[in-house]
Scaffold this motif. Sequence first.
Motif, short mmCIF file in Angstrom:
data_model
loop_
_atom_site.label_atom_id
_atom_site.label_comp_id
_atom_site.label_asym_id
_atom_site.label_seq_id
_atom_site.Cartn_x
_atom_site.Cartn_y
_atom_site.Cartn_z
N SER A 4 -50.87 7.25 -39.95
CA SER A 4 -51.10 6.46 -41.16
C SER A 4 -49.79 6.25 -41.90
CB SER A 4 -52.12 7.15 -42.07
OG SER A 4 -51.61 8.41 -42.49
N GLU A 5 -49.67 5.10 -42.55
CA GLU A 5 -48.48 4.78 -43.34
C GLU A 5 -48.93 4.24 -44.69
OE1 GLU A 5 -45.73 2.29 -41.20
OE2 GLU A 5 -45.89 3.47 -39.35
N ARG A 6 -48.34 4.78 -45.76
CA ARG A 6 -48.72 4.39 -47.11
C ARG A 6 -47.46 4.22 -47.95
NH1 ARG A 6 -51.24 8.38 -45.08
NH2 ARG A 6 -49.95 9.95 -46.13
N ILE A 7 -47.41 3.16 -48.73
CA ILE A 7 -46.29 2.91 -49.63
C ILE A 7 -46.66 3.39 -51.03
CG2 ILE A 7 -44.87 1.13 -50.73
CD1 ILE A 7 -45.10 -0.48 -48.16
N GLY A 8 -45.75 4.07 -51.69
CA GLY A 8 -45.99 4.56 -53.05
C GLY A 8 -44.78 4.35 -53.93
N GLN A 9 -44.93 4.65 -55.20
CA GLN A 9 -43.85 4.54 -56.15
C GLN A 9 -43.97 5.63 -57.22
OE1 GLN A 9 -44.14 0.77 -58.19
NE2 GLN A 9 -45.98 1.35 -59.29
N PHE A 10 -42.86 5.93 -57.86
CA PHE A 10 -42.86 6.82 -59.01
C PHE A 10 -41.67 6.43 -59.88
CE2 PHE A 10 -40.11 8.78 -55.96
CZ PHE A 10 -39.18 9.53 -56.65
N PHE A 11 -41.57 7.04 -61.04
CA PHE A 11 -40.54 6.66 -62.01
C PHE A 11 -39.71 7.87 -62.40
CE2 PHE A 11 -43.84 3.52 -62.24
CZ PHE A 11 -43.16 2.32 -62.39
N VAL A 12 -38.43 7.64 -62.61
CA VAL A 12 -37.52 8.69 -63.06
C VAL A 12 -36.80 8.21 -64.31
CG1 VAL A 12 -37.15 9.70 -60.78
CG2 VAL A 12 -35.67 7.84 -61.54
N GLU A 13 -36.44 9.16 -65.16
CA GLU A 13 -35.68 8.84 -66.36
C GLU A 13 -34.19 8.94 -66.05
OE1 GLU A 13 -37.13 7.80 -69.11
OE2 GLU A 13 -39.17 8.16 -68.35
N SER A 14 -33.42 7.97 -66.54
CA SER A 14 -31.97 8.01 -66.38
C SER A 14 -31.34 7.55 -67.69
CB SER A 14 -31.53 7.09 -65.23
OG SER A 14 -31.70 5.72 -65.59
N ASP A 15 -30.01 7.60 -67.73
CA ASP A 15 -29.30 7.16 -68.94
C ASP A 15 -29.59 5.70 -69.24
OD1 ASP A 15 -28.23 9.67 -69.15
OD2 ASP A 15 -26.35 9.16 -68.17
N GLY A 16 -29.93 4.95 -68.19
CA GLY A 16 -30.21 3.53 -68.39
C GLY A 16 -31.65 3.24 -68.73
N GLY A 17 -32.50 4.27 -68.76
CA GLY A 17 -33.90 4.05 -69.08
C GLY A 17 -34.81 4.63 -68.01
N ARG A 18 -35.91 3.96 -67.76
CA ARG A 18 -36.91 4.41 -66.80
C ARG A 18 -36.82 3.55 -65.55
NH1 ARG A 18 -42.96 4.01 -66.66
NH2 ARG A 18 -43.76 6.07 -66.04
N ASP A 19 -36.57 4.19 -64.42
CA ASP A 19 -36.33 3.46 -63.18
C ASP A 19 -37.43 3.74 -62.15
OD1 ASP A 19 -33.78 2.31 -63.95
OD2 ASP A 19 -32.97 4.34 -63.79
N ARG A 20 -37.76 2.72 -61.40
CA ARG A 20 -38.82 2.80 -60.39
C ARG A 20 -38.21 3.08 -59.02
NH1 ARG A 20 -40.16 -0.84 -56.69
NH2 ARG A 20 -42.25 -0.75 -55.73
N LEU A 21 -38.77 4.05 -58.30
CA LEU A 21 -38.37 4.36 -56.93
C LEU A 21 -39.55 4.17 -56.00
CD1 LEU A 21 -36.29 7.64 -57.45
CD2 LEU A 21 -35.50 5.28 -57.52
N GLU A 22 -39.28 3.65 -54.81
CA GLU A 22 -40.35 3.38 -53.85
C GLU A 22 -40.15 4.24 -52.60
OE1 GLU A 22 -41.90 -0.74 -53.45
OE2 GLU A 22 -41.48 -0.49 -51.31
N TYR A 23 -41.27 4.62 -51.98
CA TYR A 23 -41.21 5.47 -50.79
C TYR A 23 -42.34 5.08 -49.84
CZ TYR A 23 -45.03 8.00 -53.11
OH TYR A 23 -46.21 8.33 -53.72
N THR A 24 -42.25 5.56 -48.60
CA THR A 24 -43.31 5.39 -47.61
C THR A 24 -43.68 6.75 -47.05
OG1 THR A 24 -42.47 3.20 -46.99
CG2 THR A 24 -44.00 4.25 -45.47
N GLU A 25 -44.97 7.02 -46.96
CA GLU A 25 -45.48 8.25 -46.34
C GLU A 25 -45.96 7.96 -44.93
OE1 GLU A 25 -48.07 11.10 -48.52
OE2 GLU A 25 -48.02 9.56 -50.08
N TYR A 26 -45.69 8.87 -44.03
CA TYR A 26 -46.15 8.78 -42.65
C TYR A 26 -46.90 10.07 -42.32
CZ TYR A 26 -42.47 5.20 -42.36
OH TYR A 26 -41.67 4.11 -42.59
#
Length: 287
Positions: A4-26
């Motif tokens: 199975s393969e699933r795409i997800g996202q989460f957010f991290v705080e940085s000096d520039g604000g809130r940034d979105r990161l994307e990943y894939t699970e296998y």
Amino acid sequence: MLVSERIGQFFVESDGGRDRLEYTEYGSGDEWVVLLHGLLMPRRMQQPLARAMAAHGLHVVTLDLLGHGRSDQPADPLVYSMTSFGEQVVALLDHLGADQAVIGGTSLGANVSLEVAVIAPERVKGLIVEMPVLNNALVAGILAFVPIMLAARYLPFTANALQKASRAVPRGIVPFWAGIGLDTVDHRADSIASVLHGVIFGRLAPSSSQRRRIQAPVFVVGHPVDPIHPFVDADMLAAELPHVRFERASSILEWRFRPDRLTQAAADFALDCWATPGAGATPVRKR
């Protein structure tokens, strides 16, 4: 074996604000592996390895670090550093609810994996380090990437034209690694300049004394005839670590185009890490 393969996202705080990161699970399960890409490359470069390792029963996640792939690409060099990349991996583990993982990567991803082992050793079950960029790579790395950074900063039309051209090519009609090359140049000029500025003028990797304190088992892969990732760096790293398994690739292309040997070795290593109670509790054989 299909996984199975699933795409997800989460957010991290940085000096520039809130940034979105994307990943894939296998795959699935509690035997986590996180795979990281090379500099400016997308997480998709690790797709063949991720699928193969998931077919062995491992739960594999590939992550686009900030400024790469489908994650946010802020034009601020202050948000890019090895430490911040390592913190993003730890944030991914928190998001997934994974207490520990085998962390691995290629080039930039190899150095980030070492960074995670330094800043959060309790989260590391093992490391897979392909093509580490350490002391002996500095001059070649500067010669290779500083001109790209300067062109992106002062001649932005060059990078923007490459991005526009790459987006015009459907990925489904080109070979896999040609598609990865197209994805690698799919960056805005200001993003490329910022990423390279942050990486080149920041800390490249943990110091030798910090690396010597890494207790997790480590699978190191070195390549001959590669000035940006000299074999001597991989050999030096292997000599510094107390629990290491070392593999010499025939060339930089082996794991890309003839992957069976190294993929099997990496999967066996990750499974061994999960079969061993505690990170680095039992020495791993050295080749």
